[in-house]
Scaffold this motif. Structure first.
Motif, PDB file in Angstrom:
ATOM      1  N   ALA A 136       0.840  -1.207   0.000  1.00 20.73           N
ATOM      2  CA  ALA A 136       0.000   0.000   0.000  1.00 20.73           C
ATOM      3  C   ALA A 136       0.869   1.250   0.000  1.00 20.73           C
ATOM      4  CB  ALA A 136      -0.918  -0.007   1.214  1.00 20.73           C
ATOM      5  N   MET A 137       1.982   1.200   0.701  1.00 21.73           N
ATOM      6  CA  MET A 137       2.870   2.351   0.758  1.00 21.73           C
ATOM      7  C   MET A 137       3.490   2.652  -0.612  1.00 21.73           C
ATOM      8  SD  MET A 137       6.105   2.918   3.308  1.00 21.73           S
ATOM      9  CE  MET A 137       7.168   1.780   2.463  1.00 21.73           C
ATOM     10  N   PHE A 138       3.694   1.620  -1.420  1.00 21.06           N
ATOM     11  CA  PHE A 138       4.293   1.822  -2.738  1.00 21.06           C
ATOM     12  C   PHE A 138       3.406   2.638  -3.665  1.00 21.06           C
ATOM     13  CE2 PHE A 138       7.620  -1.777  -3.183  1.00 21.06           C
ATOM     14  CZ  PHE A 138       8.251  -1.303  -2.053  1.00 21.06           C
ATOM     15  N   SER A 139       2.104   2.617  -3.447  1.00 21.22           N
ATOM     16  CA  SER A 139       1.201   3.364  -4.332  1.00 21.22           C
ATOM     17  C   SER A 139       0.860   4.755  -3.806  1.00 21.22           C
ATOM     18  CB  SER A 139      -0.081   2.565  -4.550  1.00 21.22           C
ATOM     19  OG  SER A 139      -0.753   2.398  -3.317  1.00 21.22           O
ATOM     20  N   MET A 140       1.350   5.084  -2.631  1.00 18.91           N
ATOM     21  CA  MET A 140       1.056   6.408  -2.064  1.00 18.91           C
ATOM     22  C   MET A 140       1.853   7.486  -2.803  1.00 18.91           C
ATOM     23  SD  MET A 140       1.050   5.479   1.986  1.00 18.91           S
ATOM     24  CE  MET A 140       1.090   7.177   2.461  1.00 18.91           C
ATOM     25  N   PRO A 141       1.232   8.624  -3.094  1.00 25.27           N
ATOM     26  CA  PRO A 141       1.962   9.698  -3.775  1.00 25.27           C
ATOM     27  C   PRO A 141       3.010  10.326  -2.848  1.00 25.27           C
ATOM     28  CG  PRO A 141      -0.273  10.394  -3.254  1.00 25.27           C
ATOM     29  CD  PRO A 141      -0.169   8.951  -2.864  1.00 25.27           C
ATOM     30  N   LEU A 142       4.113  10.731  -3.452  1.00 28.25           N
ATOM     31  CA  LEU A 142       5.184  11.405  -2.715  1.00 28.25           C
ATOM     32  C   LEU A 142       5.096  12.902  -2.935  1.00 28.25           C
ATOM     33  CD1 LEU A 142       8.312   9.179  -3.468  1.00 28.25           C
ATOM     34  CD2 LEU A 142       7.022   9.317  -1.350  1.00 28.25           C
ATOM     35  N   SER A 143       5.302  13.634  -1.888  1.00 31.22           N
ATOM     36  CA  SER A 143       5.377  15.082  -2.005  1.00 31.22           C
ATOM     37  C   SER A 143       6.695  15.448  -2.689  1.00 31.22           C
ATOM     38  CB  SER A 143       5.320  15.707  -0.606  1.00 31.22           C
ATOM     39  OG  SER A 143       5.682  17.054  -0.660  1.00 31.22           O
ATOM     40  N   PRO A 144       6.689  16.450  -3.561  1.00 28.60           N
ATOM     41  CA  PRO A 144       7.953  16.867  -4.182  1.00 28.60           C
ATOM     42  C   PRO A 144       9.003  17.284  -3.147  1.00 28.60           C
ATOM     43  CG  PRO A 144       6.105  17.856  -5.314  1.00 28.60           C
ATOM     44  CD  PRO A 144       5.551  17.174  -4.106  1.00 28.60           C
ATOM     45  N   VAL A 145       8.550  17.816  -2.037  1.00 27.53           N
ATOM     46  CA  VAL A 145       9.484  18.216  -0.980  1.00 27.53           C
ATOM     47  C   VAL A 145      10.207  16.996  -0.427  1.00 27.53           C
ATOM     48  CG1 VAL A 145       9.626  19.248   1.323  1.00 27.53           C
ATOM     49  CG2 VAL A 145       8.122  20.242  -0.392  1.00 27.53           C
TER      50      VAL A 145
END
Length: 128
Positions: free
Chosen positions: A101-110
């Protein structure tokens, strides 16, 4: 006061961190792991060369010593080892549902660019 050699190490570390953030940037954590996985299967040594900030931090530690510089090297080592572990677990298919599930979470550019500020600041702190 920071000497010119320390400034050189800090600037080179910033450039290396920008390079690493650039090639690893992806919209999700799974995308980051997929990019790392591509280099892993191309050539493991190429993957290690794609982390030049580790070598800069290691040289700075060998040149200056100190506890903070060793923390940078340890953090970089753990970072690379964790990524390799995740690539291996993805290949085995033995990741927990939480990791998947963590692999599909979006990452913040920061989040992708924090290393450009954190590691050079730690290096500046350790050589000052």
């Amino acid at each position: 006061m920071i000497d010119t050699t320390a400034i050189f190490f800090i600037i080179v570390l910033i450039i290396c961190e920008i390079f690493e953030s650039w090639w690893q940037s992806a919209p999700t954590f799974g995308g980051v792991i997929e990019k790392i996985r591509g280099y892993y299967y191309t050539n493991i040594f190429l993957l290690f060369f794609m982390h030049p900030s580790f070598y800069v931090a290691l040289f700075a530690y060998l040149y200056y010593g100190g506890a903070t510089a060793s923390v940078i090297v340890i953090m970089k080592t753990v970072d690379i080892a964790t990524k390799l572990w995740l690539v291996q677990k993805v290949e085995e298919g033995s990741l927990s549902p939480e990791f998947k599930a963590m692999f599909s979470m979006p990452l913040s550019p920061v989040m992708m660019w924090m290393n450009v500020f954190i590691y050079p600041a730690l290096l500046a702190f350790s050589v000052a």
